[in-house]
Design an enzyme around this catalytic site. Structure first.
Site, PDB file in Angstrom:
ATOM      1  N   PHE A  75      41.863  41.551  45.060  1.00 10.82           N
ATOM      2  CA  PHE A  75      42.866  41.156  44.058  1.00 10.82           C
ATOM      3  C   PHE A  75      42.747  42.095  42.870  1.00 10.82           C
ATOM      4  O   PHE A  75      41.724  42.132  42.200  1.00 10.82           O
ATOM      5  CB  PHE A  75      42.715  39.705  43.581  1.00 10.82           C
ATOM      6  CG  PHE A  75      43.844  39.333  42.643  1.00 10.82           C
ATOM      7  CD1 PHE A  75      45.066  38.905  43.149  1.00 10.82           C
ATOM      8  CD2 PHE A  75      43.708  39.477  41.274  1.00 10.82           C
ATOM      9  CE1 PHE A  75      46.134  38.613  42.291  1.00 10.82           C
ATOM     10  CE2 PHE A  75      44.771  39.195  40.416  1.00 10.82           C
ATOM     11  CZ  PHE A  75      45.987  38.758  40.931  1.00 10.82           C
ATOM     12  N   ASP A  77      36.539  47.501  39.793  1.00 16.09           N
ATOM     13  CA  ASP A  77      37.427  46.597  39.061  1.00 16.09           C
ATOM     14  C   ASP A  77      36.579  45.420  38.585  1.00 16.09           C
ATOM     15  O   ASP A  77      36.269  44.514  39.359  1.00 16.09           O
ATOM     16  CB  ASP A  77      38.573  46.126  39.955  1.00 16.09           C
ATOM     17  CG  ASP A  77      39.527  45.178  39.220  1.00 16.09           C
ATOM     18  OD1 ASP A  77      39.158  44.717  38.120  1.00 16.09           O
ATOM     19  OD2 ASP A  77      40.617  44.901  39.752  1.00 16.09           O
ATOM     20  N   LYS A 131      40.674  40.728  31.023  1.00 17.92           N
ATOM     21  CA  LYS A 131      40.336  39.299  30.884  1.00 17.92           C
ATOM     22  C   LYS A 131      39.468  39.003  29.658  1.00 17.92           C
ATOM     23  O   LYS A 131      39.974  38.987  28.561  1.00 17.92           O
ATOM     24  CB  LYS A 131      39.742  38.777  32.195  1.00 17.92           C
ATOM     25  CG  LYS A 131      40.824  38.723  33.293  1.00 17.92           C
ATOM     26  CD  LYS A 131      40.496  37.821  34.449  1.00 17.92           C
ATOM     27  CE  LYS A 131      41.760  37.589  35.280  1.00 17.92           C
ATOM     28  NZ  LYS A 131      41.742  38.136  36.613  1.00 17.92           N
TER      29      LYS A 131
HETATM   30  C1  LIG Z   1      42.897  39.011  37.116  1.00 21.14           C
HETATM   31  C2  LIG Z   1      42.514  40.261  37.748  1.00 21.14           C
HETATM   32  C3  LIG Z   1      43.318  41.413  37.617  1.00 21.14           C
HETATM   33  C4  LIG Z   1      44.670  41.397  36.952  1.00 21.14           C
HETATM   34  O1  LIG Z   1      44.607  41.070  35.600  1.00 21.14           O
HETATM   35  P1  LIG Z   1      45.956  40.654  34.825  1.00 21.14           P
HETATM   36  O2  LIG Z   1      45.536  40.607  33.404  1.00 21.14           O
HETATM   37  O3  LIG Z   1      46.372  39.326  35.378  1.00 21.14           O
HETATM   38  O4  LIG Z   1      46.954  41.711  35.117  1.00 21.14           O
HETATM   39  C5  LIG Z   1      42.863  42.595  38.169  1.00 21.14           C
HETATM   40  N1  LIG Z   1      41.697  42.646  38.828  1.00 21.14           N
HETATM   41  C6  LIG Z   1      40.903  41.562  38.970  1.00 21.14           C
HETATM   42  C7  LIG Z   1      39.599  41.703  39.697  1.00 21.14           C
HETATM   43  C8  LIG Z   1      41.293  40.334  38.462  1.00 21.14           C
HETATM   44  O5  LIG Z   1      40.528  39.251  38.656  1.00 21.14           O
END
Ligand SMILES: *Cc1c(COP(=O)(O)O)cnc(C)c1O
Length: 413
Positions: free
Chosen positions: A154, A239, A268
């Site tokens: 994700f 990520d 986040k």
């Molecule tokens: C939530 C998330 C994203 C996307 O972040 P947004 O602020 O919703 O665009 C990308 N990578 C990971 C691992 C995430 O958990």
């Protein structure tokens, strides 16, 4: 103000949860399926709904709220900066960006920060960076660069990012998809070695998969990934939008194996639970390939975002939240395991990124959102059988005990 519908004549403040939900549902497409509760106030790990019921927030904005709701120090920094200067755009320099960037380079051990707003934008930034690096540094023929990603990844919801999702619904009606991505199993270093070609620019992955089901890779995976990327001149892009900022018990999850990626995607919790703040972080030889006009964002790196991001990193250190994340995470998992719930087949996680997996015969994780809501726990499913528990990192043992008592009522009926 003229109220035109029957529900609105009541006034929002007098509505109960159900009335407000009916009011809202007429005004927005159903791109989310929210639990039937209307939250109107939050403080620390707690939130309250329109009817005054209190809940422990164990979703914590998908880990955006690692410092809890309205952390006083972050709020104070936000107010002070908001009164001075909020947005100016990077057409000009502003006097908080460098402080924010310096703090973030200190925390990551890297040279440079490219600021964005959402996590998906941080990922897009790394994808663009890896492609340009492949063409200008590695010598991949133009438009041939490949990026390897993992099954059940994700990385966000933009058109390019969903192009390499393995969740059918995320991409099905949103093609044509961006090419140039290859999918391998998560946690399998051998598969990475086999998937690399001379055109491979990067390997993009989550050190612990969050939305894919809180999947913790085998020990040694990150180290192996690092050496495979080194041997093949491939960028390692971690990520850490969800795993970063102490969520798994270290500032960055890669630190569990003393590994430094080439690029971090962050977001986040970097926004302190009150503002969208994201960034791509890397060394000059990689992130430094961007030139004026290559990339940008109107709001990225704005002074308000920088002041909030800076305060968030300070709070993370001052309050020893990594240590608390480790301790409370272990305590939580032990507590849930001790329940010996007949409904579960697994309890897993790292730090305060935790989840339980329901047996198939127990129903799906989604079926348990409302029962948890009824006992005062906010949470959300990840994949079919997996329900997460990711409270703010500021949570105390007393609050975990409160949560465990409530959780037991649902898991041991
Ligand atoms: C939530 C998330 C994203 C996307 O972040 P947004 O602020 O919703 O665009 C990308 N990578 C990971 C691992 C995430 O958990």
């Amino acid at each position: 103000m003229t109220m035109t519908t029957t529900t609105t004549t009541k006034g929002r403040e007098k509505m109960n949860n159900a009335e407000y939900i009916e009011y809202e549902e007429r005004l927005t497409p159903m791109n989310y399926h929210p639990a039937p509760v209307v939250i109107s106030r939050g403080e620390g790990v707690w939130v309250w709904d329109l009817e005054g019921n209190k809940y422990l927030d164990m979703l914590a904005g998908y880990s955006a709220l690692s410092f809890g709701h309205g952390h006083p120090k972050i709020l104070e920094a936000a107010f002070a900066q908001a009164k001075k200067l909020c947005v100016i755009s990077r057409a000009f320099h502003s006097d908080v960006f460098a402080q924010f960037a310096e703090k973030l380079t200190g925390l990551t051990g890297m040279d440079m920060v490219l600021p964005m707003n959402s996590g998906a934008e941080a990922v897009e930034t790394c994808v663009k960076c890896a492609r340009k690096w492949a063409y200008t540094v590695k010598g991949v023929p133009l438009n041939q660069a490949e990026i390897i990603v993992c099954k059940r990844n994700f990385h966000g919801r933009t058109t390019t990012v969903v192009s390499f999702s393995t969740t059918e619904q995320y991409k099905h009606y949103f093609g044509p998809h961006t090419p140039g991505f290859k999918i391998i199993p998560f946690g399998d270093a051998k598969a990475l070695g086999e998937a690399i070609t001379p055109n491979t620019a990067a390997f993009l992955f989550e050190p612990v998969q969050g939305e894919g089901g809180v999947n913790v890779p085998p020990d040694g995976y990150l180290k192996e990934v690092r050496s495979i990327c080194d041997e093949n001149n491939v960028l390692m892009i971690a990520d850490e939008v969800q795993t970063g900022m102490g969520r798994t018990g270290r500032v960055w999850a890669c630190q569990h194996e003393d590994v430094m990626p080439d690029l971090y995607c962050l977001g986040k919790a970097l926004g302190g639970g009150m503002y969208p703040v994201s960034a791509a972080v890397g060394n000059k030889d990689v992130l430094g390939i961007f030139e004026p006009g290559d990339h940008g964002s109107t709001f990225g790196g704005n002074p308000l975002a920088c002041a909030i991001g800076l305060a968030s990193m300070q709070v993370l250190e001052e309050e020893n939240l990594c240590e608390n994340s480790t301790k409370m995470g272990e305590y939580f998992r032990e507590g849930v395991c001790a329940m010996k719930s007949p409904l579960l087949c697994d309890v897993r996680g790292k730090g305060l990124l935790n989840a339980v997996e329901f047996k198939l015969e127990a129903g799906t994780a989604h079926d348990y959102i409302e029962p948890f809501l009824k006992v005062g726990i906010l949470t959300k499913d990840t994949v079919e059988q997996v329900l997460r528990f990711t409270p703010p990192l500021t949570i105390t043992q007393e609050e975990i005990d409160w949560a465990l008592g409530r959780i037991e009522r649902v898991l041991c009926p």
